[in-house]
Scaffold this motif. Structure first.
Motif, PDB file in Angstrom:
ATOM      1  N   ILE A  29       3.592  -3.331   4.901  1.00  0.00           N
ATOM      2  CA  ILE A  29       4.698  -2.543   4.361  1.00  0.00           C
ATOM      3  C   ILE A  29       4.279  -1.888   3.046  1.00  0.00           C
ATOM      4  O   ILE A  29       4.554  -0.708   2.798  1.00  0.00           O
ATOM      5  CB  ILE A  29       5.940  -3.422   4.149  1.00  0.00           C
ATOM      6  CG1 ILE A  29       6.425  -3.984   5.489  1.00  0.00           C
ATOM      7  CG2 ILE A  29       7.054  -2.628   3.471  1.00  0.00           C
ATOM      8  CD1 ILE A  29       7.550  -4.995   5.362  1.00  0.00           C
ATOM      9  N   ALA A  30       3.610  -2.651   2.193  1.00  0.00           N
ATOM     10  CA  ALA A  30       3.166  -2.112   0.907  1.00  0.00           C
ATOM     11  C   ALA A  30       2.206  -0.941   1.102  1.00  0.00           C
ATOM     12  O   ALA A  30       2.298   0.085   0.410  1.00  0.00           O
ATOM     13  CB  ALA A  30       2.495  -3.220   0.092  1.00  0.00           C
ATOM     14  N   ARG A  31       1.305  -1.076   2.053  1.00  0.00           N
ATOM     15  CA  ARG A  31       0.352   0.003   2.319  1.00  0.00           C
ATOM     16  C   ARG A  31       1.062   1.252   2.824  1.00  0.00           C
ATOM     17  O   ARG A  31       0.751   2.377   2.419  1.00  0.00           O
ATOM     18  CB  ARG A  31      -0.679  -0.476   3.348  1.00  0.00           C
ATOM     19  CG  ARG A  31      -1.884   0.461   3.502  1.00  0.00           C
ATOM     20  CD  ARG A  31      -2.886  -0.092   4.507  1.00  0.00           C
ATOM     21  NE  ARG A  31      -3.359  -1.402   4.114  1.00  0.00           N
ATOM     22  CZ  ARG A  31      -3.102  -2.520   4.783  1.00  0.00           C
ATOM     23  NH1 ARG A  31      -2.353  -2.480   5.882  1.00  0.00           N
ATOM     24  NH2 ARG A  31      -3.577  -3.672   4.363  1.00  0.00           N
ATOM     25  N   ALA A  32       2.064   1.072   3.667  1.00  0.00           N
ATOM     26  CA  ALA A  32       2.782   2.215   4.218  1.00  0.00           C
ATOM     27  C   ALA A  32       3.594   2.949   3.157  1.00  0.00           C
ATOM     28  O   ALA A  32       3.750   4.173   3.206  1.00  0.00           O
ATOM     29  CB  ALA A  32       3.705   1.750   5.345  1.00  0.00           C
ATOM     30  N   LEU A  33       4.110   2.202   2.174  1.00  0.00           N
ATOM     31  CA  LEU A  33       4.942   2.804   1.126  1.00  0.00           C
ATOM     32  C   LEU A  33       4.161   3.132  -0.134  1.00  0.00           C
ATOM     33  O   LEU A  33       4.746   3.620  -1.108  1.00  0.00           O
ATOM     34  CB  LEU A  33       6.101   1.860   0.772  1.00  0.00           C
ATOM     35  CG  LEU A  33       7.098   1.561   1.894  1.00  0.00           C
ATOM     36  CD1 LEU A  33       8.196   0.632   1.393  1.00  0.00           C
ATOM     37  CD2 LEU A  33       7.711   2.851   2.432  1.00  0.00           C
ATOM     38  N   ASP A  34       2.842   2.847  -0.126  1.00  0.00           N
ATOM     39  CA  ASP A  34       2.004   3.055  -1.306  1.00  0.00           C
ATOM     40  C   ASP A  34       2.560   2.279  -2.489  1.00  0.00           C
ATOM     41  O   ASP A  34       2.709   2.799  -3.601  1.00  0.00           O
ATOM     42  CB  ASP A  34       1.898   4.545  -1.659  1.00  0.00           C
ATOM     43  CG  ASP A  34       0.793   4.810  -2.686  1.00  0.00           C
ATOM     44  OD1 ASP A  34      -0.151   4.000  -2.745  1.00  0.00           O
ATOM     45  OD2 ASP A  34       0.888   5.806  -3.434  1.00  0.00           O
ATOM     46  N   ARG A  35       2.893   1.021  -2.238  1.00  0.00           N
ATOM     47  CA  ARG A  35       3.414   0.119  -3.258  1.00  0.00           C
ATOM     48  C   ARG A  35       2.536  -1.125  -3.340  1.00  0.00           C
ATOM     49  O   ARG A  35       1.788  -1.441  -2.404  1.00  0.00           O
ATOM     50  CB  ARG A  35       4.842  -0.315  -2.915  1.00  0.00           C
ATOM     51  CG  ARG A  35       5.877   0.794  -3.032  1.00  0.00           C
ATOM     52  CD  ARG A  35       6.261   1.000  -4.470  1.00  0.00           C
ATOM     53  NE  ARG A  35       7.421   1.887  -4.614  1.00  0.00           N
ATOM     54  CZ  ARG A  35       8.075   2.054  -5.754  1.00  0.00           C
ATOM     55  NH1 ARG A  35       7.716   1.388  -6.833  1.00  0.00           N
ATOM     56  NH2 ARG A  35       9.096   2.883  -5.822  1.00  0.00           N
ATOM     57  N   ALA A  36       2.644  -1.834  -4.442  1.00  0.00           N
ATOM     58  CA  ALA A  36       1.941  -3.111  -4.568  1.00  0.00           C
ATOM     59  C   ALA A  36       2.606  -4.148  -3.673  1.00  0.00           C
ATOM     60  O   ALA A  36       3.834  -4.157  -3.524  1.00  0.00           O
ATOM     61  CB  ALA A  36       1.966  -3.592  -6.021  1.00  0.00           C
ATOM     62  N   PRO A  37       1.836  -5.047  -3.049  1.00  0.00           N
ATOM     63  CA  PRO A  37       2.450  -6.119  -2.255  1.00  0.00           C
ATOM     64  C   PRO A  37       3.446  -6.942  -3.059  1.00  0.00           C
ATOM     65  O   PRO A  37       4.461  -7.393  -2.527  1.00  0.00           O
ATOM     66  CB  PRO A  37       1.238  -6.965  -1.829  1.00  0.00           C
ATOM     67  CG  PRO A  37       0.091  -6.010  -1.831  1.00  0.00           C
ATOM     68  CD  PRO A  37       0.355  -5.068  -2.974  1.00  0.00           C
ATOM     69  N   SER A  38       3.164  -7.140  -4.352  1.00  0.00           N
ATOM     70  CA  SER A  38       4.081  -7.913  -5.183  1.00  0.00           C
ATOM     71  C   SER A  38       5.435  -7.225  -5.318  1.00  0.00           C
ATOM     72  O   SER A  38       6.471  -7.880  -5.415  1.00  0.00           O
ATOM     73  CB  SER A  38       3.475  -8.145  -6.573  1.00  0.00           C
ATOM     74  OG  SER A  38       3.179  -6.914  -7.206  1.00  0.00           O
ATOM     75  N   THR A  39       5.444  -5.889  -5.304  1.00  0.00           N
ATOM     76  CA  THR A  39       6.705  -5.156  -5.394  1.00  0.00           C
ATOM     77  C   THR A  39       7.557  -5.378  -4.150  1.00  0.00           C
ATOM     78  O   THR A  39       8.768  -5.593  -4.233  1.00  0.00           O
ATOM     79  CB  THR A  39       6.436  -3.647  -5.573  1.00  0.00           C
ATOM     80  OG1 THR A  39       5.725  -3.439  -6.797  1.00  0.00           O
ATOM     81  CG2 THR A  39       7.733  -2.857  -5.606  1.00  0.00           C
ATOM     82  N   ILE A  40       6.928  -5.356  -2.991  1.00  0.00           N
ATOM     83  CA  ILE A  40       7.660  -5.568  -1.741  1.00  0.00           C
ATOM     84  C   ILE A  40       8.163  -6.999  -1.658  1.00  0.00           C
ATOM     85  O   ILE A  40       9.317  -7.260  -1.292  1.00  0.00           O
ATOM     86  CB  ILE A  40       6.766  -5.239  -0.531  1.00  0.00           C
ATOM     87  CG1 ILE A  40       6.213  -3.811  -0.635  1.00  0.00           C
ATOM     88  CG2 ILE A  40       7.550  -5.415   0.768  1.00  0.00           C
ATOM     89  CD1 ILE A  40       7.259  -2.725  -0.741  1.00  0.00           C
TER      90      ILE A  40
END
Length: 268
Positions: A29-40
């Motif tokens: 999910i983080a990769r798809a949204l260009d977010r850090a895994p910690s944020t998700i």
């Protein structure tokens, strides 16, 4: 991957919900949204309902309410505590000594507990009136301005940090157990331990670090310690911005516990 934290949009929350229903991992999910895994991980942990799961509309509403919640500075709200600190500063005690003494004198009364950072904040940040400006003269350094901590002077900056301002209200209020504060305590040459203190009960766990204090050593040791806790007692971890936490996302991924970081110049 983005290294700065910007609040999630409703569209992103909708996408998180859709992908969770498709059983995608936090990293996917983080990769798809260009977010850090910690944020998700943080988003789901804070806003998911135990019975109904993660709902983007509910998550958006909770985020808006949290952003509007006023934050009262501790020494502004507790003038009696501010007075006791002021007296000890006049005795030329350091903020560290004052915080430690108050904790020893009142071990069962959190109203008396204050961090050294809170005292420094009240002294050095204008508009935070808790302590009189002239009391800065009693500090041992006698500086009218405070230096930034060594870890925050441009060396070894951490990435993908979620700041303490995003920590759940239940952690700030000490209302629900399972939120921990961590620290690295150094002794003599090559002597160090990690400490984890539960914010509600003040229960202390010591994490041995016999092989050093690098991020490659600290992160696995902290993660293994957290894994031994019951699920309801593993909710969040707060740490300062020391370089030993450079692999903090590994802790979150291994334990599903969000790591929050103290912000320079702000109490925690």
């Amino acid at each position: 991957m983005s290294v700065s934290y910007v609040r999630l949009s409703f569209q992103e929350r909708t996408e998180i919900s859709r992908r969770r229903k498709a059983n995608e991992s936090v990293r996917e999910i983080a990769r798809a949204l260009d977010r850090a895994p910690s944020t998700i991980s943080r988003e789901v942990r804070r806003n998911a309902d135990l019975k109904r799961g993660y709902n983007p509309s509910r998550a958006q509403g909770l985020a808006k309410r949290r952003s509007k919640r006023p934050k009262v500075f501790k020494l502004e709200a507790n003038r009696w505590l501010a007075r006791q600190i002021a007296v000890r500063l006049a005795w030329r005690w350091s903020p560290e000594q004052i915080a430690g003494r108050l904790r020893l004198d009142h071990p069962d009364d959190p109203r008396w507990w204050v961090s050294p950072e809170t005292i420094y904040q009240s002294l050095f940040v204008q508009s935070r009136g808790g302590l009189a400006d002239e009391l800065t003269a009693y500090l041992r350094t006698r500086r009218p301005k405070r230096r930034a901590p060594q870890a925050n002077r441009g060396h070894g900056q951490l990435t993908d940090m979620v700041m303490i301002s995003e920590r759940p209200a239940e952690a700030n209020d000490r209302a629900v157990p399972g939120h921990w504060e961590g620290d690295l305590v150094q002794g003599g040459y090559h002597s160090q331990i990690g400490t984890l203190v539960e914010r509600t009960s003040r229960y202390l766990i010591v994490v041995p670090l016999p092989n050093g204090r690098s991020a490659d050593i600290v992160a696995p040791a902290i993660a293994e310690t957290i894994k031994e806790l019951p699920a309801h007692l593993a909710r969040s971890l707060t740490w300062d911005q020391g370089k030993e936490m450079a692999r903090h996302t590994d802790i979150t991924i291994a334990t599903d516990v969000q790591v929050y970081f103290a912000e320079p110049g702000k109490p925690w």
